[in-house]
Design a protein around this motif. Structure first.
Motif, PDB file in Angstrom:
ATOM      1  N   ALA A 114      42.083   6.554  19.582  1.00 12.23           N
ATOM      2  CA  ALA A 114      42.417   5.492  20.537  1.00 12.23           C
ATOM      3  C   ALA A 114      43.530   4.603  20.006  1.00 12.23           C
ATOM      4  O   ALA A 114      44.441   4.208  20.749  1.00 12.23           O
ATOM      5  CB  ALA A 114      41.168   4.656  20.840  1.00 12.23           C
ATOM      6  N   VAL A 115      43.483   4.283  18.718  1.00 11.84           N
ATOM      7  CA  VAL A 115      44.541   3.462  18.116  1.00 11.84           C
ATOM      8  C   VAL A 115      45.877   4.191  18.155  1.00 11.84           C
ATOM      9  O   VAL A 115      46.911   3.616  18.505  1.00 11.84           O
ATOM     10  CB  VAL A 115      44.160   3.097  16.664  1.00 11.84           C
ATOM     11  CG1 VAL A 115      45.358   2.538  15.919  1.00 11.84           C
ATOM     12  CG2 VAL A 115      43.038   2.078  16.658  1.00 11.84           C
ATOM     13  N   THR A 116      45.852   5.483  17.805  1.00 14.60           N
ATOM     14  CA  THR A 116      47.086   6.267  17.815  1.00 14.60           C
ATOM     15  C   THR A 116      47.691   6.314  19.211  1.00 14.60           C
ATOM     16  O   THR A 116      48.903   6.141  19.391  1.00 14.60           O
ATOM     17  CB  THR A 116      46.816   7.691  17.309  1.00 14.60           C
ATOM     18  OG1 THR A 116      46.273   7.624  15.993  1.00 14.60           O
ATOM     19  CG2 THR A 116      48.097   8.510  17.273  1.00 14.60           C
ATOM     20  N   THR A 117      46.837   6.545  20.208  1.00 16.81           N
ATOM     21  CA  THR A 117      47.317   6.599  21.590  1.00 16.81           C
ATOM     22  C   THR A 117      47.938   5.274  22.007  1.00 16.81           C
ATOM     23  O   THR A 117      49.004   5.228  22.625  1.00 16.81           O
ATOM     24  CB  THR A 117      46.158   6.959  22.537  1.00 16.81           C
ATOM     25  OG1 THR A 117      45.617   8.230  22.162  1.00 16.81           O
ATOM     26  CG2 THR A 117      46.648   7.026  23.978  1.00 16.81           C
ATOM     27  N   ALA A 118      47.262   4.169  21.652  1.00 13.43           N
ATOM     28  CA  ALA A 118      47.775   2.844  22.033  1.00 13.43           C
ATOM     29  C   ALA A 118      49.107   2.551  21.361  1.00 13.43           C
ATOM     30  O   ALA A 118      50.031   2.030  21.995  1.00 13.43           O
ATOM     31  CB  ALA A 118      46.748   1.765  21.668  1.00 13.43           C
ATOM     32  N   LEU A 119      49.222   2.909  20.084  1.00 10.14           N
ATOM     33  CA  LEU A 119      50.449   2.582  19.359  1.00 10.14           C
ATOM     34  C   LEU A 119      51.631   3.413  19.828  1.00 10.14           C
ATOM     35  O   LEU A 119      52.778   2.974  19.747  1.00 10.14           O
ATOM     36  CB  LEU A 119      50.247   2.797  17.858  1.00 10.14           C
ATOM     37  CG  LEU A 119      49.197   1.914  17.171  1.00 10.14           C
ATOM     38  CD1 LEU A 119      49.278   2.084  15.662  1.00 10.14           C
ATOM     39  CD2 LEU A 119      49.381   0.453  17.531  1.00 10.14           C
ATOM     40  N   LEU A 120      51.361   4.621  20.304  1.00  8.48           N
ATOM     41  CA  LEU A 120      52.457   5.505  20.697  1.00  8.48           C
ATOM     42  C   LEU A 120      52.800   5.400  22.183  1.00  8.48           C
ATOM     43  O   LEU A 120      53.583   6.192  22.692  1.00  8.48           O
ATOM     44  CB  LEU A 120      52.109   6.955  20.352  1.00  8.48           C
ATOM     45  CG  LEU A 120      51.927   7.257  18.864  1.00  8.48           C
ATOM     46  CD1 LEU A 120      51.625   8.726  18.641  1.00  8.48           C
ATOM     47  CD2 LEU A 120      53.159   6.842  18.069  1.00  8.48           C
ATOM     48  N   HIS A 121      52.205   4.436  22.872  1.00 10.83           N
ATOM     49  CA  HIS A 121      52.496   4.270  24.299  1.00 10.83           C
ATOM     50  C   HIS A 121      53.086   2.890  24.578  1.00 10.83           C
ATOM     51  O   HIS A 121      52.679   2.187  25.501  1.00 10.83           O
ATOM     52  CB  HIS A 121      51.238   4.483  25.139  1.00 10.83           C
ATOM     53  CG  HIS A 121      50.916   5.926  25.357  1.00 10.83           C
ATOM     54  ND1 HIS A 121      50.401   6.730  24.370  1.00 10.83           N
ATOM     55  CD2 HIS A 121      51.071   6.722  26.449  1.00 10.83           C
ATOM     56  CE1 HIS A 121      50.217   7.951  24.849  1.00 10.83           C
ATOM     57  NE2 HIS A 121      50.621   7.979  26.094  1.00 10.83           N
TER      58      HIS A 121
END
Length: 527
Positions: free
Chosen positions: A186-193
């Protein structure tokens, strides 16, 4: 005869107890079930299962049977396993049978409010050959002391309990690992969007706090003087994250040396550990400080402090949190790379604008210059009364005025900060038209008249942008649109005679009901 008479009725109860302790995969429920089963199997009045710490030197948690809440409150602080018969079993983990507690030299008596107990039996509970804790029973319901038969039944139950605890721990570890993996994803998705740098730090801090059960999630970043400073903090109810922001770890701190070297720091009690030097350390108990490091680059530190008195982090929690920190650091580095690519795209767009200025505007100015030069020559040759001369000069002036407006618009676009959202009216209009250009397949032309930013107030600007957005959306839906012209006039005369702002959006698309090609949308408002 006595042993055979005891074994026969005890065997069904033992089988039931052995089967029942393995029915639950939740660790705390399993531990409580073991105590309850032991009490029922032996007919004991009281039972307890003491869980030992990682060093197997003290009791960190105690599950009891036979004591209600009122009795537990009278006892007060539960034993920690440092003294008495419980301490003897901790120091020497082997079966212990004491028919009379008060006559045993290892007994230290009971604290005030503790119920009287006479006989005692205890066995260690092992998980994968390691002592997990100890199972204690005191006093039988029929008043007789415990004997070797009771000890044998308890040893069998303890062996089965070790297997059940091992299974429950594996299940709990797998479930915990799943939660951390989901959190990292979830953190990775948020940071890359498209998350901003500040939001990225808060996302990491808040998610880590939730997953670890910490009182706060804190992100520190290196400072110019080789120290570290708290730049983001996420807290639970009752705490104010602003209390932590700006708190610094001074250069030379032992903790800082480890963190800057890329090593994690695990603290059992922040308030008493000499390595902790921040002013907020007294507010916390067990803590983890994990370097946010990727590819040899240290981007910060993730601190996860728990409240005083909370259990210390287990080895599994430390491992999963460290893996989360590594994944979060990688995502932060990738997010920085994405922002760099976006800035590069802005710079490339500025290059395009510069080429447009050269290829379109400069050529247009050159053509106008030629037109005026031709007019000048005709006037010099005595052709000042040539029909249409005034119209020709007027056309040249109009062309120059239009060109000046385009140059101003292009220059303003070049002056916009790459990563900042526009705050002026001009910037908001240009942002809307640029976004529409991606859908239309071409960039709408934009002209401004008057001091737009000085005259148009914020409420009117919101209405103007909304009207512009609707007109551009309508143009996108209309077939045959190949060009869109946007004009914003801050000194337009209104029907009531006052000056106001007028927005005109014109496209060359087909009319919706068979009308003439080309549609004009006009919106106006007093200033």
């Amino acid at each position: 005869m006595h042993r055979e008479g005891r074994a026969a009725p005890g065997l069904p109860r033992l089988l039931d107890a052995v089967l029942s302790v393995g029915t639950d995969l939740e660790l705390r429920s399993t531990l409580q079930h073991i105590v309850d089963s032991a009490v029922e199997l032996t007919g004991a009045r009281y039972g307890a299962l003491g869980v030992l710490d990682a060093d197997r030197t003290r009791v960190t948690d105690l599950y009891t049977a036979g004591l209600d809440e009122a009795a537990r409150e009278l006892i007060g602080r539960l034993p920690d396993g440092h003294s008495g018969l419980l301490g003897a079993l901790v120091r020497e983990p082997r079966p212990l049978l004491v028919p009379r507690i008060r006559t045993d030299v290892r007994s230290v008596g009971f604290p005030e409010g503790h119920p009287a107990m006479d006989s005692f039996v205890g066995v260690p509970v092992r998980v994968d050959s390691q002592v997990f804790g100890n199972l204690y029973l005191t006093d039988k319901q029929d008043g007789t002391p415990f004997d070797t038969d009771d000890l044998s039944l308890l040893r069998v139950l303890a062996a089965q309990a070790g297997i059940a605890i091992g299974n429950a721990r594996l299940y709990e570890t797998a479930r915990l690992r799943e939660h951390w993996i989901e959190g990292a994803a979830a953190v990775t998705t948020a940071l890359l969007h498209g998350t901003s740098a500040d939001d990225a730090l808060m996302t990491v801090a808040d998610k880590a706090r939730t997953l670890s059960g910490a009182a706060a999630g804190i992100v520190l970043q290196p400072t110019g003087d080789s120290g570290m400073e708290i730049v983001a903090a996420a807290t639970g109810p009752g705490d104010d994250a602003a209390d932590f922001l700006g708190t610094a770890i001074e250069p030379g701190s032992p903790v800082l040396d480890q963190l800057l070297g890329g090593e994690p720091v695990f603290v059992d009690d922040s308030a008493t550990d000499d390595r902790m030097t921040t002013v907020v350390r007294s507010r916390f108990g067990p803590s983890m400080l994990l370097p946010l490091q990727s590819g040899g680059r240290l981007v910060g530190t993730l601190a996860l402090p728990r409240r005083p008195g909370d259990p210390p982090y287990t080895g599994v929690e430390r491992l999963l949190a460290s893996q989360f920190a590594s994944q979060a650091a990688l995502a932060m580095v990738l997010a920085d790379g994405r922002e760099a690519r976006e800035r590069l795209a802005v710079f490339e767009d500025r290059d395009r604008i510069a080429r447009d200025l050269h290829d379109l505007v400069v050529q247009r100015l050159f053509a106008t210059e030629m037109m005026l030069e031709s007019t000048r020559r005709r006037a010099a040759n005595g052709a000042s009364a040539v029909p249409g001369m005034d119209d020709l000069l007027g056309q040249a002036v109009d062309e120059l005025d239009s060109t000046i407006q385009e140059v101003r618009t292009a220059i303003f676009a070049l002056q916009q900060p790459p990563a900042d959202a526009p705050t002026t009216v001009r910037g908001k209009v240009l942002r809307e038209t640029a976004g529409a250009g991606a859908l239309l397949g071409f960039a709408p032309s934009v002209h401004f008249e008057g001091a737009i930013d000085a005259l148009v107030t914020e409420p009117v600007a919101k209405q103007l942008v909304a009207a512009l957005r609707g007109a551009l959306a309508a143009a996108h839906r209309r077939p045959g649109v190949t060009s869109v012209k946007v004009r914003v006039d801050a000194k337009a005369p209104l029907p009531d005679g006052r000056e106001g702002v007028r927005l005109t959006v014109e496209d060359d698309g087909e009319a919706t009901e068979g009308g003439a090609r080309g549609t004009v949308v006009t919106w106006q408002s007093p200033l």
